[in-house]
Design a protein around this motif. Sequence first.
Motif, PDB file in Angstrom:
ATOM      1  N   THR A  24      -2.828 -21.781 -10.256  1.00  0.00           N
ATOM      2  CA  THR A  24      -2.015 -20.610 -10.480  1.00  0.00           C
ATOM      3  C   THR A  24      -2.421 -19.555  -9.281  1.00  0.00           C
ATOM      4  O   THR A  24      -1.777 -18.475  -9.011  1.00  0.00           O
ATOM      5  CB  THR A  24      -2.328 -19.745 -11.837  1.00  0.00           C
ATOM      6  N   MET A  25      -3.543 -19.858  -8.620  1.00  0.00           N
ATOM      7  CA  MET A  25      -4.140 -19.069  -7.690  1.00  0.00           C
ATOM      8  C   MET A  25      -3.123 -18.990  -6.257  1.00  0.00           C
ATOM      9  O   MET A  25      -3.387 -18.161  -5.362  1.00  0.00           O
ATOM     10  CB  MET A  25      -5.543 -19.377  -7.014  1.00  0.00           C
ATOM     11  N   THR A  75      -0.692 -15.368  -3.210  1.00  0.00           N
ATOM     12  CA  THR A  75      -0.321 -15.201  -1.987  1.00  0.00           C
ATOM     13  C   THR A  75       0.948 -14.453  -1.720  1.00  0.00           C
ATOM     14  O   THR A  75       1.017 -14.250  -0.465  1.00  0.00           O
ATOM     15  CB  THR A  75      -0.040 -16.827  -1.338  1.00  0.00           C
ATOM     16  N   ILE A  76       1.955 -14.364  -2.458  1.00  0.00           N
ATOM     17  CA  ILE A  76       2.892 -13.476  -2.038  1.00  0.00           C
ATOM     18  C   ILE A  76       2.931 -12.081  -1.994  1.00  0.00           C
ATOM     19  O   ILE A  76       3.509 -11.356  -1.207  1.00  0.00           O
ATOM     20  CB  ILE A  76       4.097 -13.837  -3.394  1.00  0.00           C
ATOM     21  N   PHE A  77       1.430 -11.436  -2.272  1.00  0.00           N
ATOM     22  CA  PHE A  77       1.431 -10.013  -1.923  1.00  0.00           C
ATOM     23  C   PHE A  77       0.537  -9.983  -0.631  1.00  0.00           C
ATOM     24  O   PHE A  77       0.213  -8.623  -0.188  1.00  0.00           O
ATOM     25  CB  PHE A  77       0.524  -9.655  -3.180  1.00  0.00           C
ATOM     26  N   THR A  78       0.495 -10.914   0.401  1.00  0.00           N
ATOM     27  CA  THR A  78      -0.455 -10.752   1.384  1.00  0.00           C
ATOM     28  C   THR A  78       0.070 -11.719   2.644  1.00  0.00           C
ATOM     29  O   THR A  78       0.984 -12.587   2.364  1.00  0.00           O
ATOM     30  CB  THR A  78      -1.834 -11.098   1.193  1.00  0.00           C
ATOM     31  N   THR A  79      -0.271 -11.008   3.859  1.00  0.00           N
ATOM     32  CA  THR A  79       0.190 -11.720   5.119  1.00  0.00           C
ATOM     33  C   THR A  79      -1.254 -11.924   5.786  1.00  0.00           C
ATOM     34  O   THR A  79      -1.218 -12.681   6.934  1.00  0.00           O
ATOM     35  CB  THR A  79       1.145 -11.088   6.025  1.00  0.00           C
ATOM     36  N   ASN A  80      -2.162 -11.693   5.195  1.00  0.00           N
ATOM     37  CA  ASN A  80      -3.657 -11.739   5.665  1.00  0.00           C
ATOM     38  C   ASN A  80      -4.026 -13.292   5.869  1.00  0.00           C
ATOM     39  O   ASN A  80      -4.104 -14.150   4.978  1.00  0.00           O
ATOM     40  CB  ASN A  80      -4.848 -11.193   5.085  1.00  0.00           C
ATOM     41  N   LEU A  81      -4.305 -13.948   7.078  1.00  0.00           N
ATOM     42  CA  LEU A  81      -4.595 -15.446   7.251  1.00  0.00           C
ATOM     43  C   LEU A  81      -5.897 -15.653   6.389  1.00  0.00           C
ATOM     44  O   LEU A  81      -5.547 -16.848   5.753  1.00  0.00           O
ATOM     45  CB  LEU A  81      -4.661 -15.650   8.704  1.00  0.00           C
ATOM     46  N   ALA A 119      -5.786 -18.527   3.241  1.00  0.00           N
ATOM     47  CA  ALA A 119      -6.525 -19.800   3.252  1.00  0.00           C
ATOM     48  C   ALA A 119      -7.502 -19.616   2.281  1.00  0.00           C
ATOM     49  O   ALA A 119      -7.629 -20.706   1.388  1.00  0.00           O
ATOM     50  CB  ALA A 119      -7.458 -19.521   4.566  1.00  0.00           C
ATOM     51  N   LEU A 120      -8.148 -18.431   1.857  1.00  0.00           N
ATOM     52  CA  LEU A 120      -9.054 -18.652   0.425  1.00  0.00           C
ATOM     53  C   LEU A 120      -8.213 -19.140  -0.766  1.00  0.00           C
ATOM     54  O   LEU A 120      -8.528 -19.771  -1.585  1.00  0.00           O
ATOM     55  CB  LEU A 120      -9.707 -17.295   0.327  1.00  0.00           C
ATOM     56  N   LEU A 121      -7.191 -18.552  -0.902  1.00  0.00           N
ATOM     57  CA  LEU A 121      -6.378 -18.754  -2.234  1.00  0.00           C
ATOM     58  C   LEU A 121      -5.874 -20.205  -2.141  1.00  0.00           C
ATOM     59  O   LEU A 121      -5.769 -20.609  -3.232  1.00  0.00           O
ATOM     60  CB  LEU A 121      -5.119 -17.641  -2.429  1.00  0.00           C
ATOM     61  N   PHE A 122      -5.187 -20.499  -0.993  1.00  0.00           N
ATOM     62  CA  PHE A 122      -4.709 -21.802  -1.028  1.00  0.00           C
ATOM     63  C   PHE A 122      -5.935 -22.981  -1.296  1.00  0.00           C
ATOM     64  O   PHE A 122      -5.885 -23.829  -1.956  1.00  0.00           O
ATOM     65  CB  PHE A 122      -4.014 -22.163   0.435  1.00  0.00           C
ATOM     66  N   ALA A 123      -7.182 -22.596  -0.652  1.00  0.00           N
ATOM     67  CA  ALA A 123      -8.219 -23.424  -0.898  1.00  0.00           C
ATOM     68  C   ALA A 123      -8.801 -23.538  -2.454  1.00  0.00           C
ATOM     69  O   ALA A 123      -9.314 -24.545  -2.880  1.00  0.00           O
ATOM     70  CB  ALA A 123      -9.279 -22.855  -0.047  1.00  0.00           C
ATOM     71  N   ILE A 124      -8.450 -22.196  -3.083  1.00  0.00           N
ATOM     72  CA  ILE A 124      -9.072 -22.447  -4.505  1.00  0.00           C
ATOM     73  C   ILE A 124      -8.130 -23.262  -5.268  1.00  0.00           C
ATOM     74  O   ILE A 124      -8.380 -24.040  -6.097  1.00  0.00           O
ATOM     75  CB  ILE A 124      -8.836 -20.884  -5.196  1.00  0.00           C
ATOM     76  N   ALA A 125      -6.674 -23.306  -4.774  1.00  0.00           N
ATOM     77  CA  ALA A 125      -5.674 -24.044  -5.732  1.00  0.00           C
ATOM     78  C   ALA A 125      -6.063 -25.357  -5.355  1.00  0.00           C
ATOM     79  O   ALA A 125      -5.913 -26.218  -5.995  1.00  0.00           O
ATOM     80  CB  ALA A 125      -4.319 -23.585  -5.282  1.00  0.00           C
ATOM     81  N   LEU A 159       6.229 -20.101  -4.203  1.00  0.00           N
ATOM     82  CA  LEU A 159       4.974 -20.042  -4.656  1.00  0.00           C
ATOM     83  C   LEU A 159       4.623 -19.883  -6.089  1.00  0.00           C
ATOM     84  O   LEU A 159       4.039 -20.230  -6.635  1.00  0.00           O
ATOM     85  CB  LEU A 159       4.080 -18.918  -3.745  1.00  0.00           C
ATOM     86  N   ILE A 160       5.459 -18.729  -6.550  1.00  0.00           N
ATOM     87  CA  ILE A 160       5.500 -18.624  -7.964  1.00  0.00           C
ATOM     88  C   ILE A 160       5.556 -19.811  -8.892  1.00  0.00           C
ATOM     89  O   ILE A 160       4.953 -20.268  -9.767  1.00  0.00           O
ATOM     90  CB  ILE A 160       6.449 -17.533  -8.327  1.00  0.00           C
ATOM     91  N   ILE A 161       6.781 -20.691  -8.610  1.00  0.00           N
ATOM     92  CA  ILE A 161       6.805 -21.885  -9.226  1.00  0.00           C
ATOM     93  C   ILE A 161       5.874 -22.794  -9.025  1.00  0.00           C
ATOM     94  O   ILE A 161       5.444 -23.455 -10.144  1.00  0.00           O
ATOM     95  CB  ILE A 161       8.368 -22.415  -8.942  1.00  0.00           C
ATOM     96  N   ALA A 162       5.356 -22.981  -7.960  1.00  0.00           N
ATOM     97  CA  ALA A 162       4.276 -23.865  -7.537  1.00  0.00           C
ATOM     98  C   ALA A 162       2.910 -23.590  -8.262  1.00  0.00           C
ATOM     99  O   ALA A 162       2.108 -24.565  -8.526  1.00  0.00           O
ATOM    100  CB  ALA A 162       4.069 -23.913  -6.061  1.00  0.00           C
TER     101      ALA A 162
END
Length: 435
Positions: free
Chosen positions: A317-318, A322-328, A332-338, A403-406
């Motif tokens: 769910t992490m 990511t929809i709230f940021t454009t910070n690289l 990367a951190l949120l995708f890494a947790i997921a 991203l929400i559905i994912a």
Amino acid sequence: MVNTRKPIASLRWWIGGLLFASTVINYIDRQTLSLLAPYLKLDYHWTNSDYANIAIAFRVAYSIGQAACGRLIDRIGTRRGLTLTVTWYSLVSMLTSLASGFYSFATFRFLLGAGESANWPAAAKAVSEWFPKRERALATALFDSGSSIGAAVAPFIVLWIYFRWGWRPAFMIPGVLGFLWLIVWRWLYYPPEEHSRISQAELEMIVADKHESGAPQQGKPRPRWSDLLKLPQTWGVIIAKTSTDPVYFFIAEWFPIYLVAKGIELRSGLIAVWIPFVAADLGCFFGGYLSGYLIKRGWSLGAARKALIVWGGAGMTMLIPTIFTTNLYLIALLFAIATFTYAGFTTMANVLPSDLYYSESVASVSGLSGAGAGIGTIVAFKLIGYFSDTRQATGTHSFDPILIIAGLVPFVGMILVLLLVRNTEATNEGLVRRI
């Protein structure tokens, strides 16, 4: 059988390492197109929907191939099955350098998907043949981690070749790796009962675990697909893969395009391309180790597997924030947790066939789950291409609904797996193993 050669210590882990290497090569070949997609889109004037259709060509063949190859490998054996399929997809990877437009790329990707589809059913069958139940999760994590390692190293190999020699050598050179792997595979892999380099102690441990887990009645016919699909456990395995793999494949095959849509230049965003895959690799080993550790602590096999499934369903769910940021770096951190938590979930999904089914059905069930994941990925890619094209005017928010559905689908899948994978009347009848 009497060994005529000096035994190899812990031979099963050498086998596991070879399965890991196969998966690494499989993913390097697979990632080449997604890494080059931002450049090929410009060269050939493809829309996101065009790219989605090329990716879907791979997934159609991959979905059909998972079920068909799983059944085939249960019939002809792991050694012969992977020999045929690795030869096939390595040759196709090299021939992709001859592509000249949309239709030829789609054709080569279809052929690649047909060959690559055998890797997971074959590896799951090899694990069931070579590893006791307390080690299966870690062995599965080992070979499955090859997908994230392959995806992590692919940018450095493929983009390095591309920026120096162009896209055609970037397809041809990685294809050679499969032929090198085949030399070692043909030399090393045999079933444990037939291997001339296995120690007596290791052979006795493997055979004893198989007897402890129970064996199907001698002479009993091989279960058909229709027989397997009547079991709730089979549907639990299918849902485990179908609810998670499409999300990971979105990350693996769309991430460069997603970063560009977020306004991040691909050269400067290279750190974000590989960090989620390194996290997935660590997550594979964490999940495999933790599940085995819980079993040693007295947890039942089912509880030890389901704990990691809950972990993965919640962690994925992490992707939603990511929809709230454009910070690289935050992306990367949120995708890494997921991807770290996904890896625990998918490791359990990959090990469940060998936990639940007898050897003659493991690759078939694994193939069915892969086919389900492939169908889910085809639907997902079609929707991703459509929504990302129609929402281009929203700029950095074009991928938000995706991203929400994912983030939500794996959580729903987690709940369904918990309900379906359990001991039932089929367990008491000996159709599936107790978990």
